[in-house]
Design a protein around this motif. Structure first.
Motif, short mmCIF file in Angstrom:
data_model
loop_
_atom_site.label_atom_id
_atom_site.label_comp_id
_atom_site.label_asym_id
_atom_site.label_seq_id
_atom_site.Cartn_x
_atom_site.Cartn_y
_atom_site.Cartn_z
N ALA A 16 0.83 -1.20 0.00
CA ALA A 16 0.00 0.00 0.00
C ALA A 16 0.86 1.25 0.00
N LEU A 17 1.98 1.21 0.71
CA LEU A 17 2.89 2.37 0.74
C LEU A 17 3.55 2.57 -0.62
N TYR A 18 3.91 1.48 -1.29
CA TYR A 18 4.47 1.58 -2.64
C TYR A 18 3.47 2.24 -3.58
N ALA A 19 2.23 1.74 -3.55
CA ALA A 19 1.20 2.28 -4.44
C ALA A 19 0.91 3.74 -4.11
N LEU A 20 0.84 4.06 -2.81
CA LEU A 20 0.61 5.44 -2.40
C LEU A 20 1.73 6.34 -2.88
N GLY A 21 2.97 5.85 -2.78
CA GLY A 21 4.11 6.63 -3.28
C GLY A 21 4.00 6.91 -4.76
N ALA A 22 3.54 5.91 -5.52
CA ALA A 22 3.37 6.10 -6.97
C ALA A 22 2.35 7.18 -7.26
N TYR A 23 1.21 7.12 -6.59
CA TYR A 23 0.15 8.09 -6.85
C TYR A 23 0.53 9.49 -6.36
N LEU A 24 1.29 9.58 -5.27
CA LEU A 24 1.75 10.89 -4.81
C LEU A 24 2.69 11.52 -5.85
N LEU A 25 3.59 10.69 -6.40
CA LEU A 25 4.51 11.20 -7.43
C LEU A 25 3.73 11.63 -8.68
N TRP A 26 2.78 10.81 -9.11
CA TRP A 26 1.97 11.18 -10.28
C TRP A 26 1.18 12.46 -10.00
N GLY A 27 0.77 12.64 -8.75
CA GLY A 27 -0.02 13.82 -8.41
C GLY A 27 0.76 15.12 -8.55
N VAL A 28 2.04 15.10 -8.17
CA VAL A 28 2.84 16.34 -8.19
C VAL A 28 3.59 16.52 -9.51
N LEU A 29 3.43 15.60 -10.45
CA LEU A 29 4.12 15.72 -11.74
C LEU A 29 3.88 17.05 -12.45
N PRO A 30 2.66 17.65 -12.39
CA PRO A 30 2.49 18.94 -13.06
C PRO A 30 3.50 19.99 -12.61
N LEU A 31 3.84 20.00 -11.32
CA LEU A 31 4.81 20.98 -10.82
C LEU A 31 6.18 20.73 -11.43
N TYR A 32 6.54 19.45 -11.60
CA TYR A 32 7.83 19.12 -12.23
C TYR A 32 7.83 19.56 -13.69
N PHE A 33 6.78 19.21 -14.43
CA PHE A 33 6.76 19.52 -15.85
C PHE A 33 6.71 21.03 -16.11
N LEU A 34 6.09 21.79 -15.21
CA LEU A 34 6.05 23.24 -15.38
C LEU A 34 7.44 23.87 -15.24
N GLN A 35 8.33 23.18 -14.53
CA GLN A 35 9.70 23.68 -14.40
C GLN A 35 10.51 23.47 -15.68
N LEU A 36 9.95 22.71 -16.62
CA LEU A 36 10.67 22.41 -17.86
C LEU A 36 10.45 23.47 -18.94
N LYS A 37 9.57 24.43 -18.70
CA LYS A 37 9.41 25.51 -19.67
C LYS A 37 10.73 26.26 -19.81
N PRO A 38 11.11 26.69 -21.02
CA PRO A 38 10.30 26.82 -22.24
C PRO A 38 10.24 25.59 -23.13
N THR A 39 10.68 24.43 -22.64
CA THR A 39 10.59 23.22 -23.44
C THR A 39 9.13 22.86 -23.70
N GLY A 40 8.79 22.59 -24.96
CA GLY A 40 7.42 22.27 -25.32
C GLY A 40 7.08 20.81 -25.09
N PRO A 41 5.80 20.46 -25.15
CA PRO A 41 5.37 19.09 -24.86
C PRO A 41 5.94 18.04 -25.80
N PHE A 42 6.17 18.38 -27.08
CA PHE A 42 6.68 17.38 -28.01
C PHE A 42 8.14 17.04 -27.71
N GLU A 43 8.92 18.04 -27.35
CA GLU A 43 10.31 17.75 -26.99
C GLU A 43 10.37 16.99 -25.66
N VAL A 44 9.53 17.37 -24.70
CA VAL A 44 9.54 16.69 -23.40
C VAL A 44 9.18 15.22 -23.55
#
Length: 313
Positions: A16-44
């Motif tokens: 359950a902790l492994y699965a929770l860790g996975a979903y927590l990471l997936w949940g905060v992914l938008p914050l990570y991807f926003l740090q990749l600007k100005p890189t566009g979605p196709f390059e990412v």
């Protein structure tokens, strides 16, 4: 009869902790991807495919699992299914990155809220599963929710529906593959099939806007190079957790990621939430509550029936 001692719960707790860790990471992914600007979605996405493949090759070497991987490669059926899974996860990744990098994080969260309902619907349509009345009510509420958003908000939620259906079909394909392909081997093959797509995308990006890798500072470069690990780690955590806990636990934990994404979209990024959107989301949440309660009740009945059958008379 003397009751049997309770089964140890260490494995299920760890799962359950492994699965929770996975979903927590997936949940905060938008914050990570926003740090990749100005890189566009196709390059990412192209870099994500290539770096995930490299990361998986390293894992195969470190874990010494090349032999089972090569055994999978020699089976045409499994190779075909992993290719199909690769196409579906590519559609999911590309749509998700587009949404995250173009201020549509709330809509991406809607997609993952709808996904469990789409999965149930696909089970009925594709696998010919028979549903009780309660899940049909949940599906009906989800359809009404989409209609409210389309009519009231004036925009078709194509990002949300593409995410929900692409991941739903991806789950169906993975169900067909079953335990014959482990998580690392599966992600390796899915990434391998997508390498030509990644190469073509990088060529187009280079000619249209230019590659940003290495041009926006050291921190930006490091974050881009971490895309492979960021892709693989939650998938591996999820696979480890899913093997150790009941499906109902996974079903309840899967709402962690879209809840976090929704919170990021509303309160961190301040994306607009009109009345129509609130009504649409409320209907989806009501559907998910109904579906989750029905799933838990059905699971308990199944376990009780199994215990009754196993008891000696």
């Amino acid at each position: 009869m003397t009751p049997a001692p309770p089964a140890p719960t260490g494995g299920s707790t760890r799962g359950a902790l492994y699965a929770l860790g996975a979903y927590l990471l997936w949940g905060v992914l938008p914050l990570y991807f926003l740090q990749l600007k100005p890189t566009g979605p196709f390059e990412v996405v192209a870099l994500r495919i290539i770096l995930a493949f490299v990361f998986c090759l390293l894992l195969l070497t470190v874990l010494r699992t090349w032999r089972p991987f090569l055994a999978i490669v020699r089976q045409p059926r499994l190779m075909g299914l992993t290719a199909l899974a690769g196409v579906l996860i590519y559609i999911n990744w590309q749509t998700y990155l587009y949404g995250a990098l173009t201020n549509h994080v709330i809509e991406t969260s809607l997609g993952y809220f709808i996904n469990p309902i789409v999965t149930v619907l696909l089970g009925v349509i594709v696998l010919r599963e028979r549903l009780r009345v309660v899940p049909w009510i949940a599906i009906g509420l989800a359809v009404v929710a989409v209609a409210v958003i389309v009519i009231g908000y004036g925009a078709f939620p194509w990002i949300a529906l593409t995410l929900a259906f692409s991941f739903g079909f991806y789950g169906l394909v993975k169900k067909q593959i079953g335990p014959a392909v482990d998580a690392v081997s599966g992600l390796t093959l899915e990434s391998l099939w997508l390498l030509p797509v990644a190469a073509i995308q990088l060529v187009f990006v280079a000619n249209l806007t230019g590659i940003t890798l290495g041009t926006a500072g050291a921190l930006h470069t490091v974050l881009l190079l971490l895309a492979g690990a960021v892709t693989a780690v939650p998938l591996l955590l999820f696979a480890s957790g899913a093997r150790r806990v009941p499906l109902t636990v996974i079903g309840l934990l899967q709402f962690v990621a879209p809840i976090i994404q929704f919170g990021i979209g509303v309160w961190v990024l301040h994306e607009p939430m009109t009345l129509e959107r609130w009504i649409g989301f409320a209907l989806v949440w009501a559907a998910l509550v109904i579906l989750s309660v029905d799933s838990v009740v059905a699971s308990r009945r199944h376990r009780r029936a199994a215990v009754d059958v196993s008891e000696p008379v």
